[in-house]
Design a protein around this motif. Structure first.
Motif, short mmCIF file in Angstrom:
data_model
loop_
_atom_site.label_atom_id
_atom_site.label_comp_id
_atom_site.label_asym_id
_atom_site.label_seq_id
_atom_site.Cartn_x
_atom_site.Cartn_y
_atom_site.Cartn_z
N ARG A 10 0.83 -1.21 0.00
CA ARG A 10 0.00 0.00 0.00
C ARG A 10 0.86 1.26 0.00
N HIS A 65 0.33 -14.13 0.36
CA HIS A 65 -1.11 -14.25 0.55
C HIS A 65 -1.79 -15.11 -0.50
N TRP A 67 -2.21 -14.81 -3.75
CA TRP A 67 -3.14 -14.08 -4.61
C TRP A 67 -3.43 -14.86 -5.87
N LYS A 71 -6.09 -11.15 -9.26
CA LYS A 71 -5.66 -10.08 -8.35
C LYS A 71 -4.32 -9.50 -8.78
N SER A 90 -7.61 1.41 -2.00
CA SER A 90 -8.91 1.35 -1.34
C SER A 90 -9.44 -0.07 -1.28
N ARG A 91 -9.20 -0.84 -2.31
CA ARG A 91 -9.63 -2.25 -2.29
C ARG A 91 -8.84 -3.06 -1.28
N LEU A 92 -7.53 -2.81 -1.22
CA LEU A 92 -6.70 -3.53 -0.24
C LEU A 92 -7.13 -3.17 1.18
N LYS A 94 -10.12 -2.14 2.13
CA LYS A 94 -11.45 -2.72 2.37
C LYS A 94 -11.33 -4.22 2.66
N ASN A 95 -10.45 -4.91 1.94
CA ASN A 95 -10.30 -6.36 2.15
C ASN A 95 -9.57 -6.69 3.43
N SER A 96 -8.77 -5.76 3.95
CA SER A 96 -8.03 -6.04 5.17
C SER A 96 -8.88 -5.85 6.42
N ARG A 97 -10.01 -5.20 6.29
CA ARG A 97 -10.88 -4.98 7.46
C ARG A 97 -11.78 -6.14 7.75
#
Length: 97
Positions: A10, A65, A67, A71, A90-92, A94-97
């Protein structure tokens, strides 16, 4: 954040994305409109180094990970589209939450 492969990706993606925007929005106009080719030479070299770091970070995350190919392709495509790295970030996030 730096202790995790996605966190490093990131950060590198953000810096690489900013360098791409500086290259397109500042250095290229300086070269072609004001005849200052050194701007592209300097910013382009820095952007090239950051792109290599970005690719290495994507490879690291891919193995760490597991992928999918999709991805990885999305992450690589994001580097070639202006603001693409910010969409990836933003996608990373969102996926980490």
């Amino acid at each position: 954040m730096l202790n995790h492969p996605i966190g490093r990706l990131r950060i590198i993606a953000f810096i690489e994305g900013m360098s791409y925007l500086v290259l397109l929005a500042i250095a290229m106009p300086l070269k072609y409109f004001l005849d200052i080719p050194q701007a592209v030479k300097i910013v382009g070299s820095l952007h090239g180094l950051l792109f290599v770091l970005y690719v290495l970070a994507v490879i690291h995350v891919t193995f760490a990970h597991r992928w999918t190919v999709l991805k990885v392709l999305f992450a690589m495509l994001a580097a070639f589209i202006p603001f693409g790295n910010f969409v990836l970030d933003s996608r990373l996030l969102k996926n980490s939450r």
